[in-house]
Design a protein around this motif. Sequence first.
Motif, PDB file in Angstrom:
ATOM      1  N   UNK A 276     101.972  46.824  21.651  1.00 40.44           N
ATOM      2  CA  UNK A 276     101.037  47.675  20.920  1.00 40.44           C
ATOM      3  C   UNK A 276      99.735  46.991  20.526  1.00 40.44           C
ATOM      4  N   UNK A 277      99.533  45.748  20.975  1.00 42.75           N
ATOM      5  CA  UNK A 277      98.179  45.194  20.840  1.00 42.75           C
ATOM      6  C   UNK A 277      97.836  44.469  22.131  1.00 42.75           C
ATOM      7  N   UNK A 278      96.542  44.231  22.325  1.00 44.93           N
ATOM      8  CA  UNK A 278      96.139  43.718  23.644  1.00 44.93           C
ATOM      9  C   UNK A 278      96.340  42.206  23.767  1.00 44.93           C
ATOM     10  N   UNK A 279      96.717  41.556  22.680  1.00 47.21           N
ATOM     11  CA  UNK A 279      96.805  40.096  22.705  1.00 47.21           C
ATOM     12  C   UNK A 279      98.197  39.605  23.121  1.00 47.21           C
ATOM     13  N   UNK A 280      99.237  40.197  22.508  1.00 40.02           N
ATOM     14  CA  UNK A 280     100.606  39.745  22.795  1.00 40.02           C
ATOM     15  C   UNK A 280     101.483  40.906  23.251  1.00 40.02           C
ATOM     16  N   UNK A 281     102.553  40.583  23.932  1.00 42.31           N
ATOM     17  CA  UNK A 281     103.598  41.576  24.168  1.00 42.31           C
ATOM     18  C   UNK A 281     104.955  40.920  23.901  1.00 42.31           C
ATOM     19  N   UNK A 282     105.923  41.726  23.599  1.00 39.56           N
ATOM     20  CA  UNK A 282     107.279  41.224  23.358  1.00 39.56           C
ATOM     21  C   UNK A 282     108.235  42.007  24.236  1.00 39.56           C
ATOM     22  N   UNK A 283     109.252  41.327  24.762  1.00 40.39           N
ATOM     23  CA  UNK A 283     110.290  42.037  25.502  1.00 40.39           C
ATOM     24  C   UNK A 283     111.655  41.641  24.936  1.00 40.39           C
ATOM     25  N   UNK A 284     112.505  42.655  24.781  1.00 42.70           N
ATOM     26  CA  UNK A 284     113.870  42.440  24.293  1.00 42.70           C
ATOM     27  C   UNK A 284     114.800  42.755  25.459  1.00 42.70           C
ATOM     28  N   UNK A 285     115.676  41.809  25.784  1.00 39.16           N
ATOM     29  CA  UNK A 285     116.551  41.976  26.956  1.00 39.16           C
ATOM     30  C   UNK A 285     117.994  41.613  26.620  1.00 39.16           C
ATOM     31  N   UNK A 286     118.860  41.887  27.583  1.00 40.84           N
ATOM     32  CA  UNK A 286     120.270  41.481  27.485  1.00 40.84           C
ATOM     33  C   UNK A 286     120.616  40.650  28.695  1.00 40.84           C
ATOM     34  N   UNK A 287     121.489  39.680  28.497  1.00 41.34           N
ATOM     35  CA  UNK A 287     122.017  38.969  29.662  1.00 41.34           C
ATOM     36  C   UNK A 287     122.960  39.931  30.390  1.00 41.34           C
ATOM     37  N   UNK A 288     122.763  40.030  31.675  1.00 43.19           N
ATOM     38  CA  UNK A 288     123.619  40.896  32.479  1.00 43.19           C
ATOM     39  C   UNK A 288     125.045  40.332  32.451  1.00 43.19           C
ATOM     40  N   UNK A 289     125.939  41.059  31.790  1.00 38.81           N
ATOM     41  CA  UNK A 289     127.296  40.548  31.557  1.00 38.81           C
ATOM     42  C   UNK A 289     128.086  40.390  32.851  1.00 38.81           C
ATOM     43  N   UNK A 290     127.639  41.109  33.899  1.00 37.42           N
ATOM     44  CA  UNK A 290     128.420  41.061  35.146  1.00 37.42           C
ATOM     45  C   UNK A 290     128.093  39.822  35.973  1.00 37.42           C
ATOM     46  N   UNK A 291     126.963  39.221  35.696  1.00 35.58           N
ATOM     47  CA  UNK A 291     126.540  38.085  36.530  1.00 35.58           C
ATOM     48  C   UNK A 291     127.135  36.779  36.018  1.00 35.58           C
ATOM     49  N   UNK A 292     127.622  35.964  36.915  1.00 35.06           N
ATOM     50  CA  UNK A 292     128.138  34.653  36.507  1.00 35.06           C
ATOM     51  C   UNK A 292     126.979  33.650  36.463  1.00 35.06           C
ATOM     52  N   UNK A 293     126.049  33.802  37.423  1.00 33.72           N
ATOM     53  CA  UNK A 293     124.859  32.950  37.468  1.00 33.72           C
ATOM     54  C   UNK A 293     123.636  33.848  37.592  1.00 33.72           C
ATOM     55  N   UNK A 294     122.474  33.334  37.289  1.00 36.18           N
ATOM     56  CA  UNK A 294     121.291  34.174  37.463  1.00 36.18           C
ATOM     57  C   UNK A 294     121.197  34.591  38.926  1.00 36.18           C
ATOM     58  N   UNK A 295     120.733  35.800  39.137  1.00 32.21           N
ATOM     59  CA  UNK A 295     120.840  36.433  40.446  1.00 32.21           C
ATOM     60  C   UNK A 295     120.150  35.650  41.568  1.00 32.21           C
TER      61      UNK A 295
END
Length: 310
Positions: A276-295
């Motif tokens: 909501x401002x032009x300077x920063x952004x934030x992202x909220x995520x979840x670790x994919x529970x099905x993955x054993x290692x990053x894809x």
Amino acid sequence: MFFELPDWKNIGKPAVPIKDVVVDSSLKNNRKSESLANEIKTSLVKDNIISEKKKSSTTVKLPPPIKPTKVIKASHEAKTKTSKAQQRLSGSRFRFLNQKLYQSTSKDAMKYFKENPEDFVHYHNGFQEQTKAWPQNPLNFFIDLLLEGNEYISSGDLLDIADIGCGEGMLARKLSEGSSPHRVHSFDLVSLHPHITSANMTSLPLPSESVDLAIFSLSLMNVDHSKALQEAFRILRPGGRLWIAEVSSRLGDHTIKSFNEMLKGEGFELQKVIDDNRVFFMVLLHKNAKLKRHARGGGEILQACLYKKR
Ligand code: SAH
């Protein structure tokens, strides 16, 4: 690693003429002014604006006496010039260190600050100065989320949190002041306070699947930042949360959408974007529970955020 040196041409040269800080003979009878002039000289020596040798030679060479009023004026002018010169120097030092963090690998960044811990203090003083001009401090956004019950954190949750690249460790401090139940593990290259552990974000001293929330607030700085995301994947419990705040301009020609695609490649599912401002952004995520290692590894799409000389 090659580092470009910015405008350090003033370093080593006196930023104010040495004559301005000479203790002249009329000061011999004025202890206050003498100590002021010596104080200025000591700080000039400390900041490498004049050398120790110059300092002692200026004390020995005394010019002819002048009237006290003139001396006070001269001392005042010298002090003003000195503080302006110091501001210029610390500004360029901050830019230099910032550039170093953004343009080096995490390993080189760690090596540099291990060898020059005093530069870490300089960096954070400069960083604090910068935050004063920001429309919003992303760290406060995360702190508020954790202190208030909301759709992302229910009030009964007790989370193990890793604040990765924590700077001065404000997140842990504010949560403890706010009597939050969460346990915060704070990490940065150099530990500025006892509750901070010195560690490289690419290899954190935490067991696998041991935290519920990993936070990178403006800290995915190094050129190999995808390694830090892989490390976050390792330490997060299945389904654990990942919160990132970044400077919007670091996306360059990319969009938040392509940033999230990259994060998906690292094994994280998007929950919410705050932009909501032009300077920063934030992202909220979840670790994919099905993955054993990053894809597949998302690569590095964030560019360096370099400050312009003002
Ligand atoms: N998170 C804090 C500080 C942001 S400044 C806040 O939002 O206020 C970015 C921090 O990331 C700096 O303190 C820097 O030292 C840290 N950092 C950068 N690369 C790092 C690395 N490889 N390992 C650990 N910390 C790192």
